[in-house]
Design a protein around this motif. Structure first.
Motif, PDB file in Angstrom:
ATOM      1  N   ALA A   3      18.327  46.723  42.308  1.00 43.63           N
ATOM      2  CA  ALA A   3      18.240  46.022  41.025  1.00 43.63           C
ATOM      3  C   ALA A   3      17.231  44.883  41.082  1.00 43.63           C
ATOM      4  CB  ALA A   3      19.616  45.487  40.627  1.00 43.63           C
ATOM      5  N   THR A   4      16.837  44.493  42.291  1.00 42.64           N
ATOM      6  CA  THR A   4      15.821  43.452  42.450  1.00 42.64           C
ATOM      7  C   THR A   4      14.472  43.986  41.998  1.00 42.64           C
ATOM      8  OG1 THR A   4      17.007  42.662  44.422  1.00 42.64           O
ATOM      9  CG2 THR A   4      14.774  41.823  44.059  1.00 42.64           C
ATOM     10  N   PRO A   5      13.770  43.294  41.091  1.00 49.60           N
ATOM     11  CA  PRO A   5      12.443  43.766  40.683  1.00 49.60           C
ATOM     12  C   PRO A   5      11.534  43.913  41.900  1.00 49.60           C
ATOM     13  CG  PRO A   5      13.211  42.016  39.229  1.00 49.60           C
ATOM     14  CD  PRO A   5      14.186  42.089  40.372  1.00 49.60           C
ATOM     15  N   PRO A   6      10.771  45.019  41.995  1.00 45.01           N
ATOM     16  CA  PRO A   6       9.920  45.251  43.167  1.00 45.01           C
ATOM     17  C   PRO A   6       8.987  44.087  43.505  1.00 45.01           C
ATOM     18  CG  PRO A   6      10.073  47.244  41.870  1.00 45.01           C
ATOM     19  CD  PRO A   6      10.755  46.172  41.076  1.00 45.01           C
ATOM     20  N   ALA A   7       8.391  43.474  42.493  1.00 45.66           N
ATOM     21  CA  ALA A   7       7.480  42.361  42.765  1.00 45.66           C
ATOM     22  C   ALA A   7       8.222  41.191  43.403  1.00 45.66           C
ATOM     23  CB  ALA A   7       6.801  41.908  41.478  1.00 45.66           C
ATOM     24  N   GLU A   8       9.450  40.943  42.932  1.00 46.53           N
ATOM     25  CA  GLU A   8      10.258  39.863  43.505  1.00 46.53           C
ATOM     26  C   GLU A   8      10.679  40.203  44.932  1.00 46.53           C
ATOM     27  OE1 GLU A   8      14.728  38.075  42.720  1.00 46.53           O
ATOM     28  OE2 GLU A   8      13.495  38.620  40.980  1.00 46.53           O
ATOM     29  N   ALA A   9      11.050  41.466  45.156  1.00 45.26           N
ATOM     30  CA  ALA A   9      11.432  41.892  46.498  1.00 45.26           C
ATOM     31  C   ALA A   9      10.254  41.778  47.455  1.00 45.26           C
ATOM     32  CB  ALA A   9      11.938  43.331  46.449  1.00 45.26           C
ATOM     33  N   ALA A  10       9.080  42.203  47.003  1.00 47.02           N
ATOM     34  CA  ALA A  10       7.889  42.117  47.849  1.00 47.02           C
ATOM     35  C   ALA A  10       7.559  40.673  48.181  1.00 47.02           C
ATOM     36  CB  ALA A  10       6.710  42.771  47.124  1.00 47.02           C
ATOM     37  N   ARG A  11       7.756  39.802  47.221  1.00 45.55           N
ATOM     38  CA  ARG A  11       7.489  38.382  47.463  1.00 45.55           C
ATOM     39  C   ARG A  11       8.434  37.829  48.542  1.00 45.55           C
ATOM     40  NH1 ARG A  11       8.468  36.821  42.722  1.00 45.55           N
ATOM     41  NH2 ARG A  11       6.452  37.512  41.928  1.00 45.55           N
ATOM     42  N   ALA A  12       9.702  38.230  48.489  1.00 43.85           N
ATOM     43  CA  ALA A  12      10.672  37.764  49.481  1.00 43.85           C
ATOM     44  C   ALA A  12      10.307  38.255  50.881  1.00 43.85           C
ATOM     45  CB  ALA A  12      12.073  38.254  49.099  1.00 43.85           C
ATOM     46  N   ILE A  13       9.905  39.510  50.982  1.00 44.42           N
ATOM     47  CA  ILE A  13       9.519  40.056  52.291  1.00 44.42           C
ATOM     48  C   ILE A  13       8.251  39.373  52.794  1.00 44.42           C
ATOM     49  CG2 ILE A  13       8.780  42.145  53.508  1.00 44.42           C
ATOM     50  CD1 ILE A  13      10.460  43.758  51.503  1.00 44.42           C
ATOM     51  N   ARG A  14       7.288  39.193  51.897  1.00 47.58           N
ATOM     52  CA  ARG A  14       6.014  38.570  52.269  1.00 47.58           C
ATOM     53  C   ARG A  14       6.234  37.159  52.790  1.00 47.58           C
ATOM     54  NH1 ARG A  14       3.884  38.460  47.559  1.00 47.58           N
ATOM     55  NH2 ARG A  14       3.326  40.673  47.632  1.00 47.58           N
ATOM     56  N   GLN A  15       7.070  36.412  52.115  1.00 43.98           N
ATOM     57  CA  GLN A  15       7.328  35.032  52.531  1.00 43.98           C
ATOM     58  C   GLN A  15       8.069  34.975  53.862  1.00 43.98           C
ATOM     59  OE1 GLN A  15       9.390  33.404  49.133  1.00 43.98           O
ATOM     60  NE2 GLN A  15       7.504  33.028  47.986  1.00 43.98           N
ATOM     61  N   HIS A  16       8.997  35.893  54.062  1.00 43.28           N
ATOM     62  CA  HIS A  16       9.750  35.898  55.319  1.00 43.28           C
ATOM     63  C   HIS A  16       8.857  36.244  56.503  1.00 43.28           C
ATOM     64  CE1 HIS A  16      13.648  36.007  57.445  1.00 43.28           C
ATOM     65  NE2 HIS A  16      13.056  36.899  58.225  1.00 43.28           N
ATOM     66  N   LEU A  17       7.928  37.168  56.290  1.00 42.90           N
ATOM     67  CA  LEU A  17       7.050  37.589  57.388  1.00 42.90           C
ATOM     68  C   LEU A  17       5.827  36.698  57.540  1.00 42.90           C
ATOM     69  CD1 LEU A  17       6.967  41.481  56.867  1.00 42.90           C
ATOM     70  CD2 LEU A  17       8.473  40.161  58.357  1.00 42.90           C
ATOM     71  N   GLY A  18       5.462  35.982  56.490  1.00 37.34           N
ATOM     72  CA  GLY A  18       4.199  35.258  56.497  1.00 37.34           C
ATOM     73  C   GLY A  18       3.031  36.210  56.343  1.00 37.34           C
ATOM     74  N   PHE A  19       3.234  37.267  55.569  1.00 32.12           N
ATOM     75  CA  PHE A  19       2.271  38.371  55.442  1.00 32.12           C
ATOM     76  C   PHE A  19       1.404  38.147  54.203  1.00 32.12           C
ATOM     77  CE2 PHE A  19       1.440  42.868  54.092  1.00 32.12           C
ATOM     78  CZ  PHE A  19       0.677  43.237  55.176  1.00 32.12           C
ATOM     79  N   SER A  20       0.175  37.721  54.387  1.00 36.10           N
ATOM     80  CA  SER A  20      -0.685  37.393  53.255  1.00 36.10           C
ATOM     81  C   SER A  20      -1.895  38.319  53.181  1.00 36.10           C
ATOM     82  CB  SER A  20      -1.172  35.949  53.354  1.00 36.10           C
ATOM     83  OG  SER A  20      -2.105  35.807  54.419  1.00 36.10           O
ATOM     84  N   VAL A  21      -2.372  38.519  51.966  1.00 36.42           N
ATOM     85  CA  VAL A  21      -3.585  39.313  51.756  1.00 36.42           C
ATOM     86  C   VAL A  21      -4.772  38.635  52.428  1.00 36.42           C
ATOM     87  CG1 VAL A  21      -5.203  40.151  50.019  1.00 36.42           C
ATOM     88  CG2 VAL A  21      -2.738  40.318  49.606  1.00 36.42           C
TER      89      VAL A  21
END
Length: 382
Positions: free
Chosen positions: A125-143
């Protein structure tokens, strides 16, 4: 000479399970056609050799009919229609990774490691963009960090290192264990996730391209954030039949190519081929992912997308067929079992908590000298 009575269908079952045809096995087993027809039976020694050649348990040949094997984890693949039954290679890889995960969980619990809060922290139910943001922030994974990597390989290595730093064991291999005679087929599967709060594990099919592996890792991480175990083929062109796979694909796409970043670098009127080259270099992802994202944001219409996707898919397959393997054995072995797992296993073995025999089995090696050199590669004074 004593012959072993075996149901003829079991010979074909074992051959097909190993993805081998009669012509491939004919040199070693000239009587195979007669075994499969029931005209002849093998000796026990011949049966043992055939079981070894087809990677099938010897005991299965004494069954009255071929067993109905299923994967030990949820199967979200879409390739089933074109692939006959589950292969021995996929089964053996999953079983090996499950054994590693069980060992690592026990070791982590002995060392007092706490559960990882991100495992199972999201739902579909979590919007994909919001989920991706949470994963990105946890990993420190930036473009930005990816775009500064000089090669696909370096970008993938950075992504893997960030996932392992977060507590995920990431294993990348294109073969079963260290057996180069058993290559994995990306058409059968691209990866799988084994969810666990203490020992989460992701396996990536290393026979796939580096850019495709990037998407697979993102996709399987989404599974871990759901707290879900599954094997996937992560299809990009079509909507998967499983809602969970659709969500994981959308999260992976947003994680690798966020909407805001993507729209900011799209150039109106730019030729598609030029745009793909430029954007692939910037985002360090597969051109197939970029085509999918172009379709998502409306930069390509459906007809143009499909034509470009099929052409690009054919080009990448031809390119992969010409590429060759190789590299340093010890670094390759570390990649195949994951640095996090390898370091923990070697340390536990050297400290006497794990038997060398068990360490060799999980690493896929047989010689003490190989183990010692692997330890030196990981920085241990062996």
């Amino acid at each position: 000479m004593l012959r072993v009575p075996v149901q003829p269908a079991l010979f074909a079952w074992a051959r097909q399970r190993a993805r081998l045809d009669v012509s491939t096995l004919d040199a070693r087993f000239p009587q195979l056609a007669r075994w499969e027809s029931g005209e002849a039976q093998p000796t026990l020694r011949q049966l043992e050799q055939y079981a070894q050649a087809t990677h099938a348990p010897l005991g299965f040949f004494f069954l009255p009919a071929p067993p109905q094997e299923t994967l030990p984890i949820p199967d979200f693949r879409t390739v089933g229609a074109g692939v006959p039954r589950v292969s021995a290679d996929l089964l053996d890889v999953i079983y090996a990774c499950q054994a590693r995960q069980i060992w690592y969980r026990d070791e982590a619990m002995v060392n007092g490691e706490a559960p990882l809060p991100f495992v199972g922290s999201l739902n579909t139910a979590t919007p994909p963009a919001e989920a991706a943001r949470a994963i990105r922030q946890h990993l420190g994974f930036s473009v930005q960090a990816r775009s500064e990597c000089p090669t696909w390989t370096e970008a993938l290595r950075l992504f893997i290192a960030q996932a392992e730093q977060a507590g995920v064991m990431v294993m990348v291999s294109g073969v079963v264990m260290n057996n180069n005679n058993r290559p994995l087929d990306p058409q059968e599967f691209r990866g799988f996730a084994l969810s666990d709060a203490i020992a989460p594990l992701v396996f990536i099919n290393g026979a796939d391209s580096k850019s495709a592996q990037m998407f697979t890792l993102a996709h399987e991480l989404a599974h871990l954030w759901l707290g879900q175990t599954a094997v996937s083929d992560a299809p990009l062109a079509e909507t998967p039949p499983h809602a969970v796979e659709t969500w994981c694909n959308q999260v992976a796409a947003q994680l690798l190519v966020p909407d805001e970043d993507f729209r900011a670098v799209l150039l109106p009127g730019e030729a598609l081929e030029t745009a793909l080259k430029r954007l692939a270099k910037h985002f360090k992802v597969s051109t197939l992912v970029l085509l999918r994202r172009m379709r998502d944001v409306g930069w390509l219409d459906r007809a143009t997308f499909w034509a470009a996707y099929r052409a690009e898919e054919a080009r990448l397959q031809a390119l992969a067929a010409r590429s060759a393997g190789g590299g340093d054995f010890y670094r390759t072995t570390v990649a195949r079992v994951g640095r996090r797992f390898a370091q923990t296993l070697v340390a536990s073995t050297l400290e006497g908590r794990t038997l060398y025999r068990d360490a060799f089995r999980m690493l896929g090696i047989v010689k003490p000298g190989t183990f010692n050199e692997l330890g030196r590669t990981l920085g241990f004074p062996t």
